[in-house]
Design a protein around this motif. Sequence first.
Motif, PDB file in Angstrom:
ATOM      1  N   CYS A 121     -39.722  47.724  18.683  1.00  0.00           N
ATOM      2  CA  CYS A 121     -40.886  48.454  18.179  1.00  0.00           C
ATOM      3  C   CYS A 121     -40.551  49.121  16.847  1.00  0.00           C
ATOM      4  N   PRO A 122     -41.291  48.801  15.773  1.00  0.00           N
ATOM      5  CA  PRO A 122     -40.946  49.382  14.476  1.00  0.00           C
ATOM      6  C   PRO A 122     -41.226  50.880  14.382  1.00  0.00           C
ATOM      7  N   ARG A 123     -42.062  51.403  15.297  1.00  0.00           N
ATOM      8  CA  ARG A 123     -42.406  52.827  15.201  1.00  0.00           C
ATOM      9  C   ARG A 123     -41.847  53.639  16.368  1.00  0.00           C
ATOM     10  N   HIS A 124     -40.953  53.062  17.120  1.00  0.00           N
ATOM     11  CA  HIS A 124     -40.241  53.750  18.207  1.00  0.00           C
ATOM     12  C   HIS A 124     -41.192  54.422  19.187  1.00  0.00           C
ATOM     13  N   VAL A 125     -42.119  53.636  19.703  1.00  0.00           N
ATOM     14  CA  VAL A 125     -43.097  54.168  20.647  1.00  0.00           C
ATOM     15  C   VAL A 125     -42.495  54.276  22.048  1.00  0.00           C
ATOM     16  N   TYR A 126     -41.599  53.348  22.387  1.00  0.00           N
ATOM     17  CA  TYR A 126     -41.088  53.301  23.758  1.00  0.00           C
ATOM     18  C   TYR A 126     -39.774  54.069  23.902  1.00  0.00           C
ATOM     19  N   ALA A 127     -39.526  54.489  25.130  1.00  0.00           N
ATOM     20  CA  ALA A 127     -38.219  55.054  25.478  1.00  0.00           C
ATOM     21  C   ALA A 127     -37.899  54.622  26.896  1.00  0.00           C
ATOM     22  N   LYS A 128     -36.621  54.703  27.237  1.00  0.00           N
ATOM     23  CA  LYS A 128     -36.205  54.225  28.548  1.00  0.00           C
ATOM     24  C   LYS A 128     -36.299  55.351  29.569  1.00  0.00           C
ATOM     25  N   SER A 129     -36.862  55.063  30.728  1.00  0.00           N
ATOM     26  CA  SER A 129     -36.976  56.115  31.732  1.00  0.00           C
ATOM     27  C   SER A 129     -35.635  56.329  32.430  1.00  0.00           C
ATOM     28  N   GLU A 130     -35.505  57.462  33.045  1.00  0.00           N
ATOM     29  CA  GLU A 130     -34.217  57.803  33.662  1.00  0.00           C
ATOM     30  C   GLU A 130     -34.150  57.414  35.123  1.00  0.00           C
ATOM     31  N   LYS A 131     -35.317  57.197  35.723  1.00  0.00           N
ATOM     32  CA  LYS A 131     -35.334  56.876  37.152  1.00  0.00           C
ATOM     33  C   LYS A 131     -35.487  55.378  37.360  1.00  0.00           C
ATOM     34  N   LEU A 132     -34.838  54.886  38.394  1.00  0.00           N
ATOM     35  CA  LEU A 132     -35.052  53.495  38.793  1.00  0.00           C
ATOM     36  C   LEU A 132     -36.370  53.386  39.540  1.00  0.00           C
ATOM     37  N   ASN A 133     -37.058  52.277  39.381  1.00  0.00           N
ATOM     38  CA  ASN A 133     -38.233  52.088  40.225  1.00  0.00           C
ATOM     39  C   ASN A 133     -37.820  51.321  41.475  1.00  0.00           C
ATOM     40  N   LYS A 134     -38.786  50.948  42.302  1.00  0.00           N
ATOM     41  CA  LYS A 134     -38.415  50.364  43.602  1.00  0.00           C
ATOM     42  C   LYS A 134     -37.740  49.001  43.461  1.00  0.00           C
ATOM     43  N   LYS A 135     -37.952  48.322  42.286  1.00  0.00           N
ATOM     44  CA  LYS A 135     -37.301  47.036  42.083  1.00  0.00           C
ATOM     45  C   LYS A 135     -35.926  47.174  41.430  1.00  0.00           C
ATOM     46  N   GLY A 136     -35.503  48.387  41.170  1.00  0.00           N
ATOM     47  CA  GLY A 136     -34.203  48.588  40.535  1.00  0.00           C
ATOM     48  C   GLY A 136     -34.238  48.388  39.045  1.00  0.00           C
ATOM     49  N   VAL A 137     -35.355  48.756  38.424  1.00  0.00           N
ATOM     50  CA  VAL A 137     -35.522  48.542  36.984  1.00  0.00           C
ATOM     51  C   VAL A 137     -35.794  49.879  36.318  1.00  0.00           C
ATOM     52  N   TYR A 138     -35.117  50.130  35.191  1.00  0.00           N
ATOM     53  CA  TYR A 138     -35.454  51.300  34.373  1.00  0.00           C
ATOM     54  C   TYR A 138     -36.614  50.902  33.462  1.00  0.00           C
TER      55      TYR A 138
END
Lengths: 68, 293
Positions: free
Chosen positions: A19-36
Amino acid sequence: MIIVNPDLCKGCDICIESCPRHVYAKSEKLNKKGVYLPYLDNEKKCRKCHLCELLCPDQAITVEEEDD
Amino acid sequence: MSNDKVTTQRSENPFMKYLRKDRLPHIFCAGCGNGTALNTFFRGMEAAKIDFDNIAMVSGIGCSSRIPGYVKCDSLHTAHGRAISFATGLKMGNPNLDVVVFTGDGDAAAIGGNHLIHAARRNINLTVICINNNIYGMTGGQISPTSPKGSFGSTAPYGSIDKPFDLAELVVAAGGSYVSRWTAIHGLQLANSIKKALNNNGFSFVEVVSQCPTYFGRRNKLRTPVEMIKAFKENSIVKKKADKMDQEELIGKIIVGEFVNNPRPEFSENICKLSEEKCGKVQLVKSAYLNEF
């Protein structure tokens, strides 16, 4: 508005990197599928270039044009 | 907390209408470039104004060859390396179809190398999208003909010692009429290139240098998809700039861009013309059973 589908996302972080404007960030919690999942850190910065939609390998991102 | 901000699905991804939703999420590893190549194909197809119902996809064996299984169009999953030969037959059987071949580097360059160069020589109207991930991903990370010199794989624990194939240059030399190469991170350029390839009447070859974090990345110190796409960004050089550089400067670099765009007479048209001249019919289907032939 940007929607990340939690059923399809595999957490590869390509959207966060590309993303050229840095809209996204990584979450700290895992979801039920084991994905951040990525979350929207600065949604106001988004200029609707639809690059994340194109580069997401899992077709998980939808960028909606707002009608206002 | 952060996870709460992720909203549930309300509207659909623009490419979802072309996909078989019951099969998703697809089998590809997290961060695999095949999904990106699929998106860019749809974007290019929309830009080229090609009817989706008129497309037939052909693929061989490999990770990238699983792509047509997820697309809602006629598809043919064929023997290893023989995707282009099957596609040639399909195109000659029905010259009005837009035949798209999704193939990998092991499929197109290793076992099907002969079919690739001869399809390019004949200039048959196929669009070949070769997803080159520099390794055999499906079978466990063996070195492929396009693995860069010095890269590690399960069959090259001391690094590959051979010179790799330059697939785009190979197809240019064999006579392809549209050849380009982009990496999976150049989404817009790749979509534009696929648009040109679909509209080109002749053999069109688009090489997509793709990331394979699971096998190529893990053995070559690029463990995550993000590290791999960063490496692509740093190492890719546009062809116009690369033409002015020395050979030594280009070691380890990926030359991207349009290699050739030079339309010339197409194979199926030539055959149909010949058939019309000699027998009066555009296509001779089951010609052995015709009395007058």
